[in-house]
Design an enzyme around this catalytic site. Structure first.
Site, PDB file in Angstrom:
ATOM      1  N   HIS A 176      -7.763 -80.643  46.725  1.00 15.59           N
ATOM      2  CA  HIS A 176      -8.384 -81.852  47.267  1.00 15.59           C
ATOM      3  C   HIS A 176      -9.446 -82.413  46.336  1.00 15.59           C
ATOM      4  O   HIS A 176      -9.771 -81.841  45.298  1.00 15.59           O
ATOM      5  CB  HIS A 176      -8.983 -81.552  48.646  1.00 15.59           C
ATOM      6  CG  HIS A 176     -10.043 -80.488  48.636  1.00 15.59           C
ATOM      7  ND1 HIS A 176     -11.373 -80.754  48.448  1.00 15.59           N
ATOM      8  CD2 HIS A 176      -9.956 -79.133  48.796  1.00 15.59           C
ATOM      9  CE1 HIS A 176     -12.066 -79.631  48.499  1.00 15.59           C
ATOM     10  NE2 HIS A 176     -11.225 -78.630  48.706  1.00 15.59           N
ATOM     11  N   CYS A 192     -11.460 -74.723  48.827  1.00 15.89           N
ATOM     12  CA  CYS A 192     -10.322 -74.177  48.073  1.00 15.89           C
ATOM     13  C   CYS A 192     -10.375 -74.671  46.638  1.00 15.89           C
ATOM     14  O   CYS A 192     -11.174 -74.198  45.856  1.00 15.89           O
ATOM     15  CB  CYS A 192      -9.015 -74.573  48.745  1.00 15.89           C
ATOM     16  SG  CYS A 192      -8.664 -73.653  50.266  1.00 15.89           S
TER      17      CYS A 192
END
Length: 272
Positions: A176, A192
């Protein structure tokens, strides 16, 4: 909600879109101006509104952080995304033994999965929901947003998100954007795999649903990238100055090596 979301941003190591200091020699950036790739742009927001994405400060555009084409002779087929959370690189494999390499920031959840997966969901300006464990352990911070945070400039997932699945199940592993460009190339406390918003916008357009993803294990990372050391600024540099961009001859990208649900995840409830 605005106050709560700002507190959440700072807690996750995110920075508001404000002026940042001029680059210094310690950052490792050799640029004198922002490349066109990382200049400011306007995107379409979650409700169709224009959203200004600030230029990336050249202080953060170190050689390892910048998007660039590099040699890649690994076993993965063209079109595959290869995530190396330990070298803090993401590769998009191309034809002709090449790959586009992106610098990434890696949160705790970024090392909670390794092996093979596919992208089964893509979201523009995704929403974000803290896990029940995050709300339970830090109710003061996460309680106000326990029902989720809508997509936008305050959202930890940034402008775009790619969701990884294995065997039809959500791995809770995300690739992302970020609202904290200063974090790229470094280890972070949560999340993440983060890219500059400009980079995730580029990657998002190129990868379709069903794209294969390989997430390297620590052993694979050392084998393919060599030994790395962390600088006082938090960036990685190769030991001896040697950088390996490919897997050794005969390496095989196998099935999942370890598929455990991360203890901290980007979204307990899929966006949208």
């Amino acid at each position: 909600m605005r106050i709560a979301s700002l507190a959440l941003m700072f807690a996750l190591g995110l920075a508001a879109c404000t002026d940042t200091p001029a680059p210094t020699a310690s950052t490792g950036s050799t640029l004198t101006s922002v490349p066109p790739t990382y200049q400011a742009r306007t995107d379409v927001g979650p409700n169709g509104e224009p959203v200004p994405i600030p230029a990336v400060n050249i202080a953060y555009l170190t050689e390892r952080n910048r998007r660039q084409q590099v040699p890649y002779n690994g076993p993965e087929a063209p079109g595959t995304i290869v995530v190396d959370p330990y070298s803090r690189f993401l590769y998009h494999v191309m034809e002709g033994g090449q790959a586009m390499r992106y610098g990434v920031a890696v949160g705790k959840a970024g090392t909670g999965f390794s092996g093979s997966a596919t992208i089964q969901r893509k979201a523009a300006w995704p929403s974000w929901t803290p896990t029940a464990n995050m709300v339970r352990t830090n109710p003061e911070l996460y309680g106000p947003v326990k029902n989720g945070l809508k997509g936008g400039l305050d959202n930890p997932l940034g402008s775009r998100a790619l969701y990884l699945y294995n065997g039809g199940k959500d791995t809770y592993y995300r690739i992302h954007g970020t609202m904290d460009p200063s974090s790229i190339g470094k280890a972070t406390s949560a999340g993440c795999i983060r890219l500059f918003n400009q980079d995730i916008l580029d990657l998002f357009q190129q990868v379709p649903i069903g794209t294969a993803v390989r997430v390297r294990s620590p052993e694979e990372s050392r084998r393919y990238e060599g030994e790395l050391v962390e600088s006082p600024e938090g960036y990685l540099t190769p030991v001896g100055g040697t950088v390996v961009h490919s897997a050794p001859t005969g390496a095989v990208a196998g099935d999942v090596a370890a598929a455990t649900t991360p203890s901290i995840v980007e979204s307990a409830v899929p966006a949208g």
